[in-house]
Design a protein around this motif. Structure first.
Motif, PDB file in Angstrom:
ATOM      1  N   MET A 109       0.067   8.524   5.870  1.00  0.00           N
ATOM      2  CA  MET A 109       0.920   8.686   4.682  1.00  0.00           C
ATOM      3  C   MET A 109       0.162   8.126   3.475  1.00  0.00           C
ATOM      4  SD  MET A 109       4.700   7.698   6.186  1.00  0.00           S
ATOM      5  CE  MET A 109       4.140   6.204   6.979  1.00  0.00           C
ATOM      6  N   THR A 110      -0.550   9.001   2.794  1.00  0.00           N
ATOM      7  CA  THR A 110      -1.418   8.564   1.703  1.00  0.00           C
ATOM      8  C   THR A 110      -0.619   7.991   0.541  1.00  0.00           C
ATOM      9  OG1 THR A 110      -2.947  10.332   2.326  1.00  0.00           O
ATOM     10  CG2 THR A 110      -3.305   9.273   0.186  1.00  0.00           C
ATOM     11  N   THR A 111       0.513   8.616   0.232  1.00  0.00           N
ATOM     12  CA  THR A 111       1.320   8.142  -0.905  1.00  0.00           C
ATOM     13  C   THR A 111       1.845   6.731  -0.651  1.00  0.00           C
ATOM     14  OG1 THR A 111       1.993  10.423  -1.331  1.00  0.00           O
ATOM     15  CG2 THR A 111       3.277   8.670  -2.383  1.00  0.00           C
ATOM     16  N   THR A 157      -1.927  -1.120   4.712  1.00  0.00           N
ATOM     17  CA  THR A 157      -2.543  -0.106   3.846  1.00  0.00           C
ATOM     18  C   THR A 157      -3.578   0.707   4.613  1.00  0.00           C
ATOM     19  OG1 THR A 157      -2.217  -1.551   1.934  1.00  0.00           O
ATOM     20  CG2 THR A 157      -3.785   0.247   1.700  1.00  0.00           C
ATOM     21  N   ALA A 210       0.541   4.606   1.366  1.00  0.00           N
ATOM     22  CA  ALA A 210      -0.611   3.713   1.392  1.00  0.00           C
ATOM     23  C   ALA A 210      -1.024   3.312  -0.021  1.00  0.00           C
ATOM     24  CB  ALA A 210      -1.776   4.382   2.112  1.00  0.00           C
ATOM     25  N   MET A 211      -0.932   4.243  -0.962  1.00  0.00           N
ATOM     26  CA  MET A 211      -1.251   3.911  -2.346  1.00  0.00           C
ATOM     27  C   MET A 211      -0.259   2.901  -2.916  1.00  0.00           C
ATOM     28  SD  MET A 211      -3.992   5.303  -3.235  1.00  0.00           S
ATOM     29  CE  MET A 211      -5.128   6.573  -2.705  1.00  0.00           C
ATOM     30  N   LEU A 254      -3.107   4.776   5.556  1.00  0.00           N
ATOM     31  CA  LEU A 254      -3.929   5.656   4.723  1.00  0.00           C
ATOM     32  C   LEU A 254      -4.155   7.036   5.339  1.00  0.00           C
ATOM     33  CD1 LEU A 254      -5.433   5.806   2.053  1.00  0.00           C
ATOM     34  CD2 LEU A 254      -7.459   4.902   3.199  1.00  0.00           C
ATOM     35  N   PRO A 255      -4.511   7.170   6.618  1.00  0.00           N
ATOM     36  CA  PRO A 255      -4.711   8.539   7.152  1.00  0.00           C
ATOM     37  C   PRO A 255      -3.405   9.274   7.450  1.00  0.00           C
ATOM     38  CG  PRO A 255      -5.139   6.918   8.859  1.00  0.00           C
ATOM     39  CD  PRO A 255      -4.883   6.146   7.600  1.00  0.00           C
TER      40      PRO A 255
END
Length: 227
Positions: free
Chosen positions: A186-188, A179, A190-191, A183-184
């Motif tokens: 692929m934000t989707t 995660t 990572a969520m 996060l920096p």
């Protein structure tokens, strides 16, 4: 990132002093104690209800001799359960991921059940090593197999508890690292992994409760065979 994923299972130290003693004594400080008041708070009432239901369910299959173990088994259940759940908090350590600690719980209690069976009913205790109606050629083989299975019981108790908690903690570690890494970039995604991490954490809480119950339940079954 840790150099080794298994570093989280090493016994923590501060200034060269192991913190295992603090981790083992902390659960008793968090458990609320009953008061002399006529009415207690909700937390103590919930705790008393849980202890009553658990003890009743655990000791129902046992005879009156086995009821003497009520205090030991209930205290062990609460202790292991609290250690397992406290180990899920951030920046904490789970002592029950150490095989040496779990074997320290399993071996003496298992040995006590075996000694009780040999002292109170030696014929029935030794009879478990040889099922009734066994053909004569298979008697030596079955005695060896049953003896090995008898001595494997405490090892199975300790390894089961250690392996389940270690596997859950490793999965949480891996998904949390994924995660933070995603996060920096692929934000989707990572969520989605963060949601998966939350669900896995809830599952690990359930595993912590179930494994503590299974540990004590198997001990009660071993006791049932010898009383």
């Amino acid at each position: 990132m840790a150099l080794n994923l298994f570093d989280q299972f090493m016994s923590p130290t501060h200034m060269g002093v192991p913190l295992m003693a603090i981790a083992l004594s902390l659960p008793w400080a968090l458990i609320p104690s009953p008061t002399n008041r006529y009415q207690t708070n909700r937390l103590v009432t919930l705790q008393n209800w849980f202890i009553k239901v658990f003890t009743q369910q655990l000791l129902t299959p046992l005879n009156r001799e086995g009821h003497k173990w009520a205090l030991i088994l209930t205290s062990l259940m609460i202790f292991i359960l609290t250690l397992n759940i406290l180990g899920l908090l951030p920046y904490t350590f789970t002592p029950t991921t150490q095989l040496s600690l779990n074997m320290g719980f399993a071996v003496p209690l298992w040995l006590a059940t075996v000694i009780i069976g040999l002292r109170n009913q030696p014929t029935a205790a030794l009879g478990h090593l040889l099922p009734e109606g066994t053909p004569a050629p298979l008697i030596p083989v079955l005695i060896i197999i049953e003896t090995i299975s008898l001595f494997i019981r405490p090892l199975a108790l300790g390894v089961r508890l250690t392996a389940n908690l270690t596997a859950g903690h490793l999965l949480i570690q891996l998904i949390s690292i994924a995660t933070i890494t995603l996060l920096p970039m692929m934000t989707t995604v990572a969520m989605l992994t963060a949601i998966l991490l939350m669900l896995l954490t809830l599952l690990e809480v359930a595993v912590a409760i179930i494994q503590a119950y299974v540990f004590v339940l198997l001990l009660s079954l071993y006791l049932q065979e010898n009383v």
